[in-house]
Design an enzyme around this catalytic site. Structure first.
Site, short mmCIF file in Angstrom:
data_model
loop_
_atom_site.label_atom_id
_atom_site.label_comp_id
_atom_site.label_asym_id
_atom_site.label_seq_id
_atom_site.Cartn_x
_atom_site.Cartn_y
_atom_site.Cartn_z
N CYS A 173 76.25 -40.52 2.44
CA CYS A 173 77.19 -40.11 1.39
C CYS A 173 76.73 -40.79 0.09
O CYS A 173 76.19 -42.04 0.15
CB CYS A 173 78.59 -40.74 1.70
SG CYS A 173 79.84 -40.60 0.27
N LEU A 174 76.82 -40.49 -1.14
CA LEU A 174 76.40 -40.69 -2.24
C LEU A 174 77.18 -42.17 -2.55
O LEU A 174 76.70 -42.83 -3.32
CB LEU A 174 76.67 -39.76 -3.47
CG LEU A 174 75.75 -38.56 -3.24
CD1 LEU A 174 75.86 -37.64 -4.17
CD2 LEU A 174 74.10 -38.99 -3.39
N GLY A 196 76.62 -32.67 -1.85
CA GLY A 196 78.13 -32.48 -1.99
C GLY A 196 78.70 -33.73 -2.73
O GLY A 196 78.04 -34.62 -2.96
N HIS A 199 83.45 -33.13 5.33
CA HIS A 199 83.17 -34.67 4.50
C HIS A 199 83.76 -34.49 2.94
O HIS A 199 84.33 -35.46 2.69
CB HIS A 199 81.74 -34.42 4.51
CG HIS A 199 81.14 -35.89 4.00
ND1 HIS A 199 80.40 -36.78 4.40
CD2 HIS A 199 81.48 -36.32 2.67
CE1 HIS A 199 80.13 -37.74 3.64
NE2 HIS A 199 80.81 -37.68 2.65
N GLU A 200 83.73 -33.40 2.55
CA GLU A 200 83.95 -33.56 0.93
C GLU A 200 85.53 -33.60 0.92
O GLU A 200 86.34 -34.22 -0.05
CB GLU A 200 83.28 -32.47 0.05
CG GLU A 200 81.95 -32.70 -0.05
CD GLU A 200 81.49 -34.16 -0.42
OE1 GLU A 200 82.08 -34.52 -1.15
OE2 GLU A 200 80.29 -34.27 0.09
N GLN A 260 85.10 -39.07 -5.95
CA GLN A 260 83.71 -40.09 -5.85
C GLN A 260 83.56 -40.29 -7.45
O GLN A 260 82.71 -41.40 -7.56
CB GLN A 260 82.64 -39.37 -5.23
CG GLN A 260 82.63 -39.19 -3.85
CD GLN A 260 81.49 -38.59 -3.19
OE1 GLN A 260 81.71 -37.30 -3.08
NE2 GLN A 260 80.47 -39.23 -2.72
N HIS A 313 87.14 -36.74 1.21
CA HIS A 313 87.23 -37.48 0.19
C HIS A 313 88.43 -37.42 -0.61
O HIS A 313 88.98 -38.48 -1.24
CB HIS A 313 86.04 -37.37 -0.82
CG HIS A 313 84.83 -38.01 -0.23
ND1 HIS A 313 84.46 -39.32 -0.40
CD2 HIS A 313 83.58 -37.60 -0.08
CE1 HIS A 313 83.48 -39.66 -0.05
NE2 HIS A 313 82.71 -38.72 0.23
#
Ligand code: NI
Length: 167
Positions: free
Chosen positions: A91-92, A46, A133-134, A51, A137
């Site tokens: 997470c990236l 994701g 989660h996204e 991000q 962000h």
């Protein structure tokens, strides 16, 4: 297409609140394609526009093993949720850190697709976790903020150290 640079926690820009996409156009679709390519190459499941330092309400998710079920959510909104579950998340923007987070087990999300068409999706399991989660962000929230202050301090220190070492 292009691989975009992913902001790394504790970068302050990860805490910006994304604005609504007023019109879904070719520029939006180009960003979506680049976000998907960036997510797949990372690799990740994701990615939120926040991000990649674009503060618009756009997320891409693909939890399939074959990486062939891309889901695009523009202006996503959770309109219903139920249950509770705890799942280990990564997470990236927070590489190498995996921690358990408690979230709703099922969510119903309303959003626009890349053509600007509204749709509603019911999700559970890992997909539901990823979507929540996204969406976080887009509100400027990184998953580590669900953890204790002590853990957050340790994670920040670890990542800052690693970022210094790789400069
Ligand atoms: Ni993330």
């Amino acid at each position: 297409m292009a691989i975009l640079k992913i902001l790394q926690y504790p970068d302050e820009r990860l805490h910006k609140v994304a604005g609504k996409v007023e019109r879904v156009n070719e520029a939006t679709r180009k960003l979506v394609r680049n976000m998907a390519e960036t997510m797949y190459s990372a690799p990740g499941v994701g990615l939120a526009a926040t991000q990649v330092d674009v503060h618009e309400q756009i997320i891409v998710v693909d939890v399939s093993e074959a990486h062939n079920q891309l889901k695009v959510f523009i202006n996503p909104e959770v309109i219903a949720s139920s249950g509770e579950e705890e799942c280990e998340e990564g997470c990236l923007s927070v590489p190498g850190i995996y921690e358990k987070v408690r979230r709703a087990e099922k969510v119903t999300v309303r959003a626009l697709d890349e053509k600007g068409e509204p749709f509603t999706l019911e999700a559970d399991g890992f997909l539901a976790v990823c979507i929540q989660h996204e969406i976080d962000h887009l509100r400027g929230k990184v998953f580590v903020e669900y953890l204790s202050q002590l853990k957050q301090t340790r994670i920040r220190a670890k990542l800052k150290k690693r970022q210094r070492e790789t400069l």
